[in-house]
Design an enzyme around this catalytic site. Structure first.
Site, PDB file in Angstrom:
ATOM      1  N   GLU A 140      92.016  56.897  20.064  1.00 50.78           N
ATOM      2  CA  GLU A 140      91.210  57.515  19.161  1.00 50.78           C
ATOM      3  C   GLU A 140      91.274  56.972  17.839  1.00 50.78           C
ATOM      4  O   GLU A 140      90.446  56.894  17.096  1.00 50.78           O
ATOM      5  CB  GLU A 140      91.538  59.073  18.979  1.00 50.78           C
ATOM      6  CG  GLU A 140      90.508  60.128  18.491  1.00 50.78           C
ATOM      7  CD  GLU A 140      90.752  61.342  18.883  1.00 50.78           C
ATOM      8  OE1 GLU A 140      90.655  61.754  20.214  1.00 50.78           O
ATOM      9  OE2 GLU A 140      91.232  62.247  17.898  1.00 50.78           O
ATOM     10  N   GLU A 158      89.455  71.912  33.252  1.00 49.81           N
ATOM     11  CA  GLU A 158      89.477  70.497  32.714  1.00 49.81           C
ATOM     12  C   GLU A 158      90.084  69.480  34.097  1.00 49.81           C
ATOM     13  O   GLU A 158      89.332  68.579  34.351  1.00 49.81           O
ATOM     14  CB  GLU A 158      90.142  70.270  31.644  1.00 49.81           C
ATOM     15  CG  GLU A 158      90.275  68.941  31.275  1.00 49.81           C
ATOM     16  CD  GLU A 158      91.203  68.465  29.966  1.00 49.81           C
ATOM     17  OE1 GLU A 158      92.015  68.854  29.986  1.00 49.81           O
ATOM     18  OE2 GLU A 158      90.759  67.687  29.102  1.00 49.81           O
ATOM     19  N   SER A 173      84.734  62.083  20.284  1.00 46.52           N
ATOM     20  CA  SER A 173      85.699  60.969  20.891  1.00 46.52           C
ATOM     21  C   SER A 173      85.488  60.671  22.604  1.00 46.52           C
ATOM     22  O   SER A 173      85.590  61.833  23.102  1.00 46.52           O
ATOM     23  CB  SER A 173      87.090  60.852  20.441  1.00 46.52           C
ATOM     24  OG  SER A 173      87.880  60.326  21.053  1.00 46.52           O
ATOM     25  N   GLU A 186      89.375  53.974  17.921  1.00 47.17           N
ATOM     26  CA  GLU A 186      87.970  54.383  18.008  1.00 47.17           C
ATOM     27  C   GLU A 186      87.277  54.676  16.630  1.00 47.17           C
ATOM     28  O   GLU A 186      86.197  54.492  16.293  1.00 47.17           O
ATOM     29  CB  GLU A 186      87.876  55.590  18.782  1.00 47.17           C
ATOM     30  CG  GLU A 186      86.227  55.924  19.339  1.00 47.17           C
ATOM     31  CD  GLU A 186      86.441  57.181  20.167  1.00 47.17           C
ATOM     32  OE1 GLU A 186      87.300  57.853  20.410  1.00 47.17           O
ATOM     33  OE2 GLU A 186      85.308  57.612  20.729  1.00 47.17           O
ATOM     34  N   CYS A 220      90.402  66.660  22.570  1.00 47.08           N
ATOM     35  CA  CYS A 220      91.546  67.250  23.384  1.00 47.08           C
ATOM     36  C   CYS A 220      91.507  68.622  23.758  1.00 47.08           C
ATOM     37  O   CYS A 220      92.249  68.817  24.938  1.00 47.08           O
ATOM     38  CB  CYS A 220      92.691  66.716  22.520  1.00 47.08           C
ATOM     39  SG  CYS A 220      92.818  66.881  21.033  1.00 47.08           S
ATOM     40  N   LYS A 270      92.488  74.060  30.592  1.00 50.75           N
ATOM     41  CA  LYS A 270      93.260  72.973  31.396  1.00 50.75           C
ATOM     42  C   LYS A 270      92.942  72.875  32.607  1.00 50.75           C
ATOM     43  O   LYS A 270      92.828  71.801  33.393  1.00 50.75           O
ATOM     44  CB  LYS A 270      94.469  72.487  30.727  1.00 50.75           C
ATOM     45  CG  LYS A 270      94.886  72.309  29.259  1.00 50.75           C
ATOM     46  CD  LYS A 270      94.803  70.778  28.937  1.00 50.75           C
ATOM     47  CE  LYS A 270      94.829  70.781  27.530  1.00 50.75           C
ATOM     48  NZ  LYS A 270      94.027  69.420  26.915  1.00 50.75           N
ATOM     49  N   CYS A 301      97.015  74.972  19.897  1.00 50.14           N
ATOM     50  CA  CYS A 301      97.523  75.145  21.302  1.00 50.14           C
ATOM     51  C   CYS A 301      98.613  76.189  21.282  1.00 50.14           C
ATOM     52  O   CYS A 301      98.796  76.835  22.431  1.00 50.14           O
ATOM     53  CB  CYS A 301      98.081  73.767  21.867  1.00 50.14           C
ATOM     54  SG  CYS A 301      96.792  72.977  22.394  1.00 50.14           S
ATOM     55  N   GLU A 330      85.011  63.645  36.801  1.00 47.59           N
ATOM     56  CA  GLU A 330      85.010  62.456  36.111  1.00 47.59           C
ATOM     57  C   GLU A 330      86.213  61.929  35.574  1.00 47.59           C
ATOM     58  O   GLU A 330      86.614  60.798  35.210  1.00 47.59           O
ATOM     59  CB  GLU A 330      83.970  62.433  34.820  1.00 47.59           C
ATOM     60  CG  GLU A 330      84.223  63.343  33.715  1.00 47.59           C
ATOM     61  CD  GLU A 330      83.630  64.815  33.935  1.00 47.59           C
ATOM     62  OE1 GLU A 330      83.408  65.105  35.198  1.00 47.59           O
ATOM     63  OE2 GLU A 330      83.325  65.421  32.796  1.00 47.59           O
TER      64      GLU A 330
HETATM   65 FE1  HC0 Z   1      97.561  70.994  23.629  1.00 47.93          FE
HETATM   66 FE2  HC0 Z   1      97.273  68.616  23.922  1.00 47.93          FE
HETATM   67  S1  HC0 Z   1      98.065  69.477  21.950  1.00 47.93           S
HETATM   68  S2  HC0 Z   1      95.497  70.142  23.955  1.00 47.93           S
HETATM   69  O1  HC0 Z   1      96.633  71.696  22.215  1.00 47.93           O
HETATM   70  O2  HC0 Z   1      95.410  66.820  22.315  1.00 47.93           O
HETATM   71  O3  HC0 Z   1      96.828  72.578  25.761  1.00 47.93           O
HETATM   72  O4  HC0 Z   1     100.331  71.701  23.474  1.00 47.93           O
HETATM   73  O5  HC0 Z   1      98.894  69.332  25.895  1.00 47.93           O
HETATM   74  O6  HC0 Z   1      96.256  67.448  26.676  1.00 47.93           O
HETATM   75  O7  HC0 Z   1      99.429  66.575  23.870  1.00 47.93           O
HETATM   76  C1  HC0 Z   1      97.263  72.122  25.131  1.00 47.93           C
HETATM   77  C2  HC0 Z   1      99.247  71.641  23.582  1.00 47.93           C
HETATM   78  C3  HC0 Z   1      98.309  69.511  25.006  1.00 47.93           C
HETATM   79  C4  HC0 Z   1      96.615  67.935  25.651  1.00 47.93           C
HETATM   80  C5  HC0 Z   1      98.516  67.290  23.810  1.00 47.93           C
HETATM   81  C6  HC0 Z   1      95.948  67.564  22.990  1.00 47.93           C
END
Ligand code: HC0
Ligand code: SF4
Length: 573
Positions: free
Chosen positions: A278, A360, A318, A281, A298, A357, A502, A365
C-alpha cells in the site's frame, strides 16, 4: 447548576442532567437495561423508574430531566415492585434458554433478574415463535431473544449511519427487523457487528464457525494454519476475567498450539506486507498522478459500506487485500510450495476481532491459489469459547512465540489494530522510502487518539503528505462528503468501520453497558496496542525479515506482477 435530593442525599448537578446522570454521579445505583449512554436514551424498558416528589406516576430516570429542588426516591417499595413487574413482563415474552445461550454469564437481562431477585415469572407472554435469520455469513438475528430495547437500531442508525434495522409492527407483534423483514444478508448491512456489541442479550450474535474449525483440526488430511489479528491479543484475556487492556499475546499463542493448529502465525506479518504494497501504491499514485486520495482497504465493513453507499470512491480504494487475506494468499502459495503442501489440503483460520471478516473470507475474488485465501474466521469470542471447551486454563498458561518461518512481525503491524494505526505504520515506511533518511521518532502522534476524524500533515522530504483518519461509519461518511464537495483534499485516508478501530470490532469481548459508562474500553485496549508496539525490537514494516525474505524468494518487489496477482483485489459496484 441545580440542587436536588436523591434518597435524602443533597447534590448539585448541571441543569441539563437527567435523573440517572445525577444518581450515577451521586453513587446511587439505578438499574438500566435499554440505556446505552449517548446512543440509546429512550426510557423504553422502564427498569430505571424512580419516584419524583410531585409527579403522579413513576418516571424513567434515564430520560427525566432534573430541576431545582427536585426530590427523588430510587429505592421505595413502590419502585422495587414496579421494576420487578416490568422485568417479569419482559421475561414472560423472552425465550429463556439461558443454559444454551451464547450470552449466558454475560447477559444484562440475566444479571438484572439476579440483581432484582426475580425468582418466578407470574405472567404468560404471547411468545410468538419467529424464525432465526442466519443467512448472513457474519450476524445471526434471533427475534425470540430480542427484548426490543432498540440499542441495535440506534447504533446502526446513529453511530454507523447505516440504518438497516428498525422496529416493525406494533404491540406483541413488534419485531426488530429490516424493511419487509428481509434477511440482513439481503439488505445493505455492512456486517460490522456493532449491533452485536450493543445487544444486551443473545438476540444478535456472530455466525458460529467453531464447529467448522474443530472439524478441520480433527481431519488428518488437513494442514491447519491459524493467524491472529493484532487486536485479538489485547482483548482475549477479558473473556477469562483479566482486566480490560491486558496483553495476552504469548498465552494466546500457547493456547492456539494446544488446540492443535499445525502452525500459529501472526496477522501482523500480513499487515507489514500490506504496508509494503500500500505504501508503494501511495508513492506511485502521488508520483504518477494516480487517483487520490488513496483510501485504505483493510476494514471489510468499510469496504462493503463503500460499495453500497459511496461507489464513486471505489477507484480511490487501495487495491490491496486486507492483511489477513494477503497472509492467507501467501500461505497457500509461497508457504505451501516451501513446505511441499498441496493448497487443496491447507486450511487457513483467521482469528479476528471482526464479524465482517467472515463475510470478506467468502468473497470469491479472494482466492489467489484457486482456493479461498482464508477458509474460516473466528471472532475473539469464538476463540475464547474453543479454549474453554478444550478445558485450557488460559490465565495460567506460559507464553509462546509465533512459529517460524513466517512468524516475524513488527510494531507497525501491531498498531493496525487501533484507529490511526494503518496510517502511522504506512507513514513510518513511506517517510524512509521517500526521504532515504531514518525516521528517528517512529511514534507519529498526530494520527493517534480517538477523535472521530483526525487530520495530519507529514513532511516527507520535498513534499507534505496530507492525511486523514476516520473511524466509525458515520465519521467516514462525514469525511467522504467533505472530500466529495471539495471542502477537503488529502493524499491518504484511513477508514475503519468500527469506532475505535479493530480493538472495538464486532467480534471482540462484549463489555456490559454499565461498565462502558465508567471505563473507556477503547482507550485501554489502544494503550495495550501501543505498549506492544514499544515492546517489539523492530517497529517498521520494511525492516521485517520475513517480509524481506518473501520479496527476495518469491514476490520480487512491491507491486510486482506476481504481487498484484496474489495480494491485490478489485471491488464491486
Ligand atoms: Fe484488523 Fe487488520 S488490523 S483489519 O482492524 O488492516 O479485524 O486487529 O486483523 O486483516 O492486520 C481486524 C485487527 C486485522 C486485517 C490487520 C488490517
Ligand atoms: Fe447495522 Fe452493522 Fe448490525 Fe449490519 S452489522 S445491522 S450495519 S450495526
Amino acid at each position: 447548576m441545580v440542587n436536588i435530593t436523591i434518597d435524602g442525599k443533597k447534590i448539585q448537578v448541571p441543569k441539563d442532567y437527567t435523573v440517572l446522570q445525577a444518581a450515577r454521579e451521586a453513587g446511587v445505583e439505578i438499574p438500566t437495561l435499554c440505556y446505552l449512554k449517548g446512543i440509546n436514551e429512550i426510557g423504553a424498558c422502564r427498569m430505571c423508574v424512580v419516584e419524583v416528589k410531585g409527579a403522579r406516576s413513576l418516571q424513567a430516570a434515564c430520560v427525566y430531566p432534573v430541576s431545582e429542588g427536585m426530590e427523588v426516591i430510587t429505592n421505595s417499595e413502590r419502585v422495587r415492585r414496579a421494576r420487578k413487574v416490568n422485568l417479569e413482563l419482559i421475561l414472560s415474552n423472552h425465550d429463556r434458554s439461558c443454559l444454551t445461550c451464547v450470552r449466558s454469564g454475560n447477559c444484562e437481562l440475566q444479571k438484572l433478574a439476579e440483581d432484582l431477585n426475580v425468582k418466578q415469572i407470574r405472567y404468560e407472554g404471547e411468545n410468538i415463535r419467529r424464525p432465526l435469520d442466519d443467512f448472513s455469513p457474519s450476524v445471526v438475528r434471533d427475534p425470540n431473544k430480542c427484548i426490543l430495547c432498540k440499542r441495535c437500531i440506534n447504533v446502526c442508525r446513529n453511530v454507523q449511519e447505516v440504518g438497516v434495522i428498525n422496529a416493525n409492527y406494533r404491540g406483541f407483534r413488534t419485531v426488530i427487523s429490516t424493511a419487509f423483514d428481509r434477511s440482513l444478508n439481503d439488505v445493505a448491512c455492512t456486517m460490522c457487528g456493532q449491533c452485536i456489541q450493543a445487544c444486551p442479550v443473545g438476540a444478535l450474535r456472530e455466525k458460529d464457525s467453531t464447529d467448522i474449525v474443530w472439524k478441520a483440526l480433527a481431519d488428518k488430511n488437513k494442514y491447519v494454519v491459524v493467524q491472529a489479528a493484532p487486536a485479538v491479543r489485547v482483548a482475549l484475556g477479558e473473556e477469562f476475567g483479566l482486566p480490560i487492556g491486558t496483553r495476552v499475546t504469548g498465552k494466546m499463542v500457547t493456547a492456539l498450539k494446544m488446540l492443535g493448529f499445525d502452525k500459529v502465525f501472526d496477522t501482523d506479518t500480513g499487515a507489514d506486507l500490506t504496508i509494503m504494497e500500500e505504501g508503494t501504491e501511495l508513492i506511485n499514485r502521488i508520483k504518477n498522478g494516480g487517483k487520490l486520495p488513496l483510501i485504505t482497504s483493510c476494514s471489510p465493513g468499510w469496504i462493503k459500506f463503500c460499495e453500497h453507499y459511496f461507489p464513486e470512491f471505489l477507484d480511490n480504494l487501495s487495491t490491496c487485500k486486507s492483511p489477513h487475506e494477503m497472509f492467507g494468499a501467501i500461505l497457500k502459495t509461497y508457504f505451501a510450495q516451501k513446505m511441499g503442501i498441496d493448497p487443496a489440503n491447507m486450511f487457513v483460520v483467521s482469528v479476528m476481532p471482526c464479524t465482517a471478516k467472515k463475510f470478506e473470507a467468502q468473497r470469491e475474488e479472494l482466492a489467489a491459489s484457486g482456493y479461498p485465501d482464508v477458509d474460516a474466521v473466528l471472532t475473539t469470542r469464538e476463540l475464547a469459547r474453543m479454549i474453554k471447551e478444550a478445558g485450557i486454563d488460559f490465565v495460567n498458561l506460559p507464553d509462546s512465540h509465533f512459529d517460524d518461518p513466517m512468524g516475524d512481525a513488527t510494531g507497525a503491524g501491531v498498531i493496525f489494530g487501533t484507529t490511526g494505526g494503518v496510517m502511522e505504520a504506512a507513514l513510518r515506511t513511506v517517510y524512509e522510502v521517500l526521504t532515504g533518511k531514518t525516521l528517528e521518532n517512529v511514534e507519529i502522534t498526530q494520527v493517534r487518539g480517538l477523535e472521530g476524524i483526525r487530520e495530519a500533515e507529514i513532511d516527507v522530504g520535498t513534499m507534505k503528505i496530507k492525511a486523514a483518519v476516520a473511524h466509525g461509519l458515520a465519521n467516514a461518511k462525514k469525511l467522504l462528503e467533505m472530500v466529495k464537495n471539495g471542502e477537503k483534499e488529502y493524499h491518504f485516508i484511513e477508514i475503519m468501520a468500527c469506532p475505535g478501530g479493530c480493538i472495538m470490532g464486532g467480534g471482540q469481548p462484549i463489555v456490559p453497558a454499565k461498565v462502558k459508562e465508567k471505563v473507556d474500553v477503547a482507550k485501554l485496549r489502544a494503550s495495550a496496542i501501543y505498549d506492544e508496539d514499544r515492546s517489539l525490537p523492530i517497529r517498521k514494516s520494511h525492516e521485517n525479515p520475513a517480509v524481506k525474505r518473501l520479496y527476495e524468494e518469491f514476490l520480487d518487489h512491491p507491486n510486482s506482477e506476481k504481487a498484484h496477482h496474489i495480494l491485490h483485489t478489485h471491488y464491486k459496484k
